[in-house]
Design a protein around this motif. Structure first.
Motif, PDB file in Angstrom:
ATOM      1  N   MET A 640       0.843  -1.207   0.000  1.00  0.00           N
ATOM      2  CA  MET A 640       0.000   0.000   0.000  1.00  0.00           C
ATOM      3  C   MET A 640       0.874   1.251   0.000  1.00  0.00           C
ATOM      4  O   MET A 640       0.597   2.225  -0.702  1.00  0.00           O
ATOM      5  N   PHE A 641       1.963   1.224   0.800  1.00  0.00           N
ATOM      6  CA  PHE A 641       2.888   2.359   0.840  1.00  0.00           C
ATOM      7  C   PHE A 641       3.596   2.518  -0.506  1.00  0.00           C
ATOM      8  O   PHE A 641       3.719   3.631  -1.030  1.00  0.00           O
ATOM      9  N   CYS A 642       4.059   1.403  -1.086  1.00  0.00           N
ATOM     10  CA  CYS A 642       4.729   1.460  -2.389  1.00  0.00           C
ATOM     11  C   CYS A 642       3.788   1.992  -3.460  1.00  0.00           C
ATOM     12  O   CYS A 642       4.198   2.767  -4.330  1.00  0.00           O
ATOM     13  N   ASN A 643       2.527   1.589  -3.394  1.00  0.00           N
ATOM     14  CA  ASN A 643       1.548   2.076  -4.377  1.00  0.00           C
ATOM     15  C   ASN A 643       1.333   3.576  -4.244  1.00  0.00           C
ATOM     16  O   ASN A 643       1.117   4.274  -5.238  1.00  0.00           O
ATOM     17  N   TYR A 644       1.367   4.066  -2.997  1.00  0.00           N
ATOM     18  CA  TYR A 644       1.212   5.510  -2.805  1.00  0.00           C
ATOM     19  C   TYR A 644       2.383   6.249  -3.442  1.00  0.00           C
ATOM     20  O   TYR A 644       2.206   7.263  -4.105  1.00  0.00           O
ATOM     21  N   ILE A 645       3.595   5.720  -3.237  1.00  0.00           N
ATOM     22  CA  ILE A 645       4.782   6.348  -3.811  1.00  0.00           C
ATOM     23  C   ILE A 645       4.742   6.292  -5.331  1.00  0.00           C
ATOM     24  O   ILE A 645       5.131   7.245  -6.021  1.00  0.00           O
ATOM     25  N   LEU A 646       4.251   5.175  -5.872  1.00  0.00           N
ATOM     26  CA  LEU A 646       4.294   4.961  -7.326  1.00  0.00           C
ATOM     27  C   LEU A 646       2.935   5.146  -7.980  1.00  0.00           C
ATOM     28  O   LEU A 646       2.727   4.713  -9.114  1.00  0.00           O
ATOM     29  N   GLU A 647       1.996   5.793  -7.285  1.00  0.00           N
ATOM     30  CA  GLU A 647       0.632   5.841  -7.800  1.00  0.00           C
ATOM     31  C   GLU A 647       0.499   6.612  -9.103  1.00  0.00           C
ATOM     32  O   GLU A 647      -0.463   6.420  -9.846  1.00  0.00           O
ATOM     33  N   THR A 648       1.450   7.487  -9.426  1.00  0.00           N
ATOM     34  CA  THR A 648       1.367   8.200 -10.705  1.00  0.00           C
ATOM     35  C   THR A 648       1.476   7.245 -11.885  1.00  0.00           C
ATOM     36  O   THR A 648       1.050   7.570 -12.986  1.00  0.00           O
TER      37      THR A 648
END
Length: 686
Positions: A640-648
Motif C-alpha cells: 500500500m505504501f509502495c503504491n502511494y509512492i508509485l501511484e502516478t
C-alpha cells in the motif's frame, strides 16, 4: 592422497546431507552469473542510443547490487557450513578417538569444501550459461531490441567475476571450518547427538506485555505508512516506521516463543490429539531458540514480496499507460511572456526574456525547421495564469482542513487555466472527452489521484473561483479525467477549464503545440526526431525555451526504467527468497539430526510411520509458514505504501504482479519446504 580419497568418500556418503547446501550454491552461482552476464547479452542487440544509455545505467547498478548480493550469499554459505559441521560432529569425534589430529580433520574439511565449491561452481556456471540465453530473450523483449544477430554467448567477464566472488566466499568457509575444528573437544563431539535443547518457558505475563507492545508498535508503523503517509516528507520519518516494524517483529516472535505452548496447552482436546503435543513442543523449542533468525527471515521475505510486487506492477503499468497518456507523436512546450524581474530571481537571460514573446512556430522556422514539412494534425493552444487564483483560492472552505491534513502542500501555487475551446481542440487530438460551459461555469481536469481527492472536496461544495473580477461556479462536483502534458504516468494535478472570454485580460503563461509526424514507420519517425534534436543548439543560441516530449522518447524511457526496476527487484528478490528458504531448511535439517532419538522414542511407544511423517511435515510446514504469514501481513501495508509512492504510474497491474509473486514464492519457498521434508524424513529413519 589418502585425505583426498577420504574426503571424496565422505562427500559421496553424505550426498543427501549436502543436497540443500549444494542446491543453494548452484542456484546462487547461476543467478549471480545470469545477472552479471547481461552486458554480454545486450552487446549484440540493436537498440537506439538512448536505450543503450539506459542499459548501461542498468548494468552499472546491477554491478553495485552484485557486491551486496555477494555478502548475502557469503553469509548463507557460512551458515550452511555450520549445519554440515554439526551434522558430522560424531563422525569427527570417531576420527579423533582413532588418533586423527585436528589438523588432518581440518585438511579433510578443506578438501571437501574445495570439491563441493568446485562442483557447485561448474554446475552453477553451466546452468547460468543456459539460463542467461533465456534472460537475453527476456531483455530483448523488454527493450524491444532486434535479435537478428543473436548467437549463443558465454560471458568471460561474468565467469571471472563469479569465480572471484565465490572463491573468496569458499576461502572464508575453509578458514571458518578450520577454526571450528580447532576449538572442538572430543567429549562434546562424541556426545553431540545426545544433547537436547531444554524448552525454557518464559514468564507468560511478561510475554503478554511484550506481545501487546509488539502489536502496538506494528500497528503504529502500519498507520504511518498508510493513514499518515501524506505527512512522511523527511527521510527520517520514513525510516521510523521501518525501524518500528523491525523491532516490533522481533518482539512479536520473542513473545510468541513463550506464549504458543502455554496457550495451546489449554486446548486439551487439540493438544493431546495424535502427535500434536509433540509437534507443538518441537515448534515451541525451535522458535524459542531462533527468535533473531525468524525475525531476519521474516523481514527478508517481506522485502522480497514488496520488491517483486511493486517492481512488476510499476513496469506493467508504465507500459500500459503509454497508449492512453502518450497518444500523439510530439508535444512542444514553451514558457511565454517572461517578466524581466525573473532574470535575477530565476536565472533567465535577457535573450530568453526577449525570445519568450515569439511563438514556437517562429522559433522553429528561424532555425530552418518548417513544421508543415514534418508535422500533421497540428494543434496549438495557450495556457494562462493569474496571481489571484492559487490552490488556496480554489479550495474555499476546505482549505483549513486540507492545510491540517496535508501541511507540506504548496498552497500558494498559481493554477493553470485553459479556455474550453482550446482544450476541446487538444482533447479531440488526444482522444479525450470534450465539454461545453455556460458563461459562469468552470471545470477541472486532473488524473493524479491524490490531488483529485483534494479538488473533489472543494468541487463537491460548489466552491466558486474568481477570475478577473468575475465569479465562476463548478459545472461538475468532481474532476474530469484529462491532461495537457503527454507522459507515461498520471501527473496532472489539475487544470482549470473556463469560458473563452474569461481569459481576455490574462497573460499567456505557456504555449503548447501538439502534432503527429508525417511518417509511417518507426525509423522515419526517429529521423524526424533526429532532425529536431540537431536544431537544439541553434534554438538555445536564440534564447528559445522550447521543451519537447515525444512518444518515442517516453516509450524508450518507460521501457528502460521498467526493465531497470524489474531486473534489480528480481535479482534481490530471488536472492533474499533463496536465502530465507535455505536458512530455514538448514535449521530444520539440523533439528532433525538432533531429534532422531525423540522420533525413535515415538516408534517405541507405538506411533506408526504415517503418523510420525505427518507430525514431521506439520512441524516443518509451521516453521516455514510462521515467518511467511507475518511477512505477508507486513507486505499488505508495505505494498500500500509502495503504491502511494508509485501511484502516478497507476496500479492496474497490481493483481497480476501479486499473482506472479505468489507463484514465485510457491515454486522456490515451497520447493525448499518439500526438499527439507524428504531429507528430514530420511534423517530420522537412520
Amino acid at each position: 592422497m589418502m585425505l583426498f580419497k577420504l574426503a571424496f568418500k565422505n562427500i559421496k556418503k553424505s550426498v543427501s546431507d549436502y543436497a540443500i547446501y549444494f542446491f543453494t550454491l548452484v542456484l546462487g552461482v547461476a543467478i549471480f552469473y545470469v545477472f552479471n552476464a547481461i552486458d554480454s547479452q545486450t552487446a549484440m542487440m540493436r537498440v537506439s542510443e538512448s536505450t543503450r544509455d539506459i542499459i548501461d545505467l542498468m548494468l552499472n547498478m546491477l554491478s553495485g547490487v552484485s557486491v551486496f548480493v555477494s555478502f548475502v550469499l557469503g553469509f548463507l554459505i557460512i551458515y550452511a557450513s555450520r549445519f554440515l559441521m554439526k551434522r558430522r560432529n560424531k563422525e569427527f569425534g570417531i576420527y579423533m578417538t582413532l588418533g586423527m589430529s585436528k589438523g588432518k580433520i581440518s585438511k579433510i574439511l578443506v578438501v571437501e569444501t574445495f570439491l563441493i565449491g568446485l562442483l557447485s561452481l561448474v554446475v552453477g556456471l553451466v546452468l547460468g550459461c543456459a539460463l542467461s540465453q533465456v534472460m537475453s530473450v527476456i531483455v530483448a523483449n523488454m527493450f524491444e531490441a532486434d535479435l537478428t544477430e543473436f548467437t549463443f554467448v558465454i560471458s568471460t567477464n561474468a565467469i571471472f567475476k563469479t569465480i572471484i566472488y565465490f572463491g573468496i566466499m569458499y576461502l572464508l568457509v575453509m578458514i571458518f571450518n578450520t577454526i571450528s575444528v580447532s576449538r572442538c573437544k572430543l567429549i562434546d563431539l562424541i556426545n553431540a547427538n545426545k544433547k537436547t535443547e531444554t524448552v525454557k518457558l518464559k514468564n507468560p505475563y511478561l510475554c503478554i506485555v511484550i506481545f501487546v507492545i509488539a502489536v502496538v508498535m506494528l500497528g503504529y508503523a502500519y498507520y504511518q505508512v498508510t493513514g499518515n503517509v501524506e505527512n512522511l516528507r523527511e527521510t527520517w520519518q520514513i525510516f521510523l516506521p521501518i525501524g518500528l516494524g523491525a523491532v516490533g517483529t522481533f518482539l512479536l516472535f520473542f513473545s510468541l516463543s513463550g506464549l504458543v505452548l502455554r496457550v495451546l496447552q489449554h486446548f486439551k482436546k487439540f493438544y493431546y490429539k495424535g502427535l500434536n503435543s509433540f509437534t507443538i513442543k518441537q515448534f515451541s523449542s525451535k522458535i524459542n531458540t531462533t527468535v533473531f533468525s525468524m525475525t531476519v527471515i521474516c523481514l527478508m521475505l517481506f522485502v522480497t514480496i514488496c520488491v517483486f510486487s511493486s517492481c512488476m506492477s510499476m513496469k506493467n503499468a508504465m507500459t500500459s499507460n503509454l497508449q492512453e497518456l502518450a497518444p500523439i507523436d510530439i508535444q512542444l512546450l514553451k514558457t511565454k511572456n517572461i517578466p524581466r524581474e525573473y532574470m535575477e530571481e530565476f536565472g533567465y537571460s535577457e535573450q530568453q526574456v526577449n525570445n519568450s514573446y515569439i511563438s514556437i512556430e517562429d522559433d522553429l522556422n528561424s532555425v530552418g525547421f518548417n513544421i508543415n514539412d514534418y508535422y500533421k494534425d497540428i494543434v496549438g493552444i495557450n495556457t494562462y495564469t493569474t496571481p489571484n487564483l492559487t490552490l488556496k483560492d480554489t479550495l474555499g472552505s476546505t482549505y483549513s482542513y486540507m492545510k491540517e491534513k496535508y501541511p507540506f502542500m504548496t498552497y500558494d501555487a498559481i493554477e493553470e487555466i485553459v479556455t474550453v475551446s482550446d482544450y476541446n481542440k487538444v482533447a479531440k487530438l488526444l482522444g479525450l472527452d470534450t465539454y461545453t460551459l455556460d458563461s459562469d461555469e468552470y471545470l477541472v481536469i486532473a488524473d493524479y489521484d491524490n490531488m483529485v481527492s483534494v479538488r473533489n472536496a472543494a468541487l463537491g461544495l460548489n466552491t466558486p473561483i474568481i477570475i478577473d473580477g468575475k465569479t465562476y461556479y463548478p459545472k461538475y462536483d468532481k474532476c474530469k479525467d484529462g491532461f495537457l502534458v503527454i507522459s507515461n504516468s498520471h501527473i496532472n494535478a489539475g487544470v482549470f477549464i473556463v469560458p473563452d472570454d474569461a481569459v481576455s485580460n490574462l497573460t499567456v503563461e505557456d504555449e503548447y503545440m501538439y502534432a503527429n509526424y508525417k511518417a509511417d514507420t518507426e525509423e522515419e519517425k526517429q529521423e524526424i526526431e533526429d532532425i529536431l534534436i540537431s536544431k537544439s543548439d541553434a534554438l538555445t543560441n536564440i534564447g528559445s525555451t522550447i521543451e519537447a516530449s515525444t512518444r518515442l522518447s517516453i516509450y524508450e524511457g518507460s521501457v528502460g526504467l521498467g526493465a531497470l526496476v524489474t531486473f534489480i527487484g528480481l535479482y534481490l528478490g530471488v536472492i533474499f527468497l533463496i536465502s530465507s528458504a535455505a536458512i530455514l531448511a538448514l535449521k530444520e535439517l539440523s533439528e532433525a539430526t538432533e531429534n532422531k532419538e525423540r522420533f525413535k522414542m515415538l516408534r517405541k511407544i507405538g506411533a506408526d510411520e504415517k503418523l510420525i511423517n505427518k507430525a514431521l511435515f506439520r512441524q516443518i510446514a509451521i516453521f516455514f509458514l510462521a515467518p511467511l504469514v507475518i511477512a505477508i501481513i507486513h507486505s499488505i501495508f508495505g505494498i500500500m505504501f509502495c503504491n502511494y509512492i508509485l501511484e502516478t504510474f497507476g496500479n492496474e497491474s497490481l493483481l497480476l504482479a501479486i499473482v506472479l509473486t505468489a507463484l514465485l514464492l510457491v515454486v522456490i519457498y515451497g520447493g525448499y519446504l518439500l526438499i527439507t521434508y524428504y531429507c528430514s524424513k530420511r534423517i530420522i529413519k537412520e
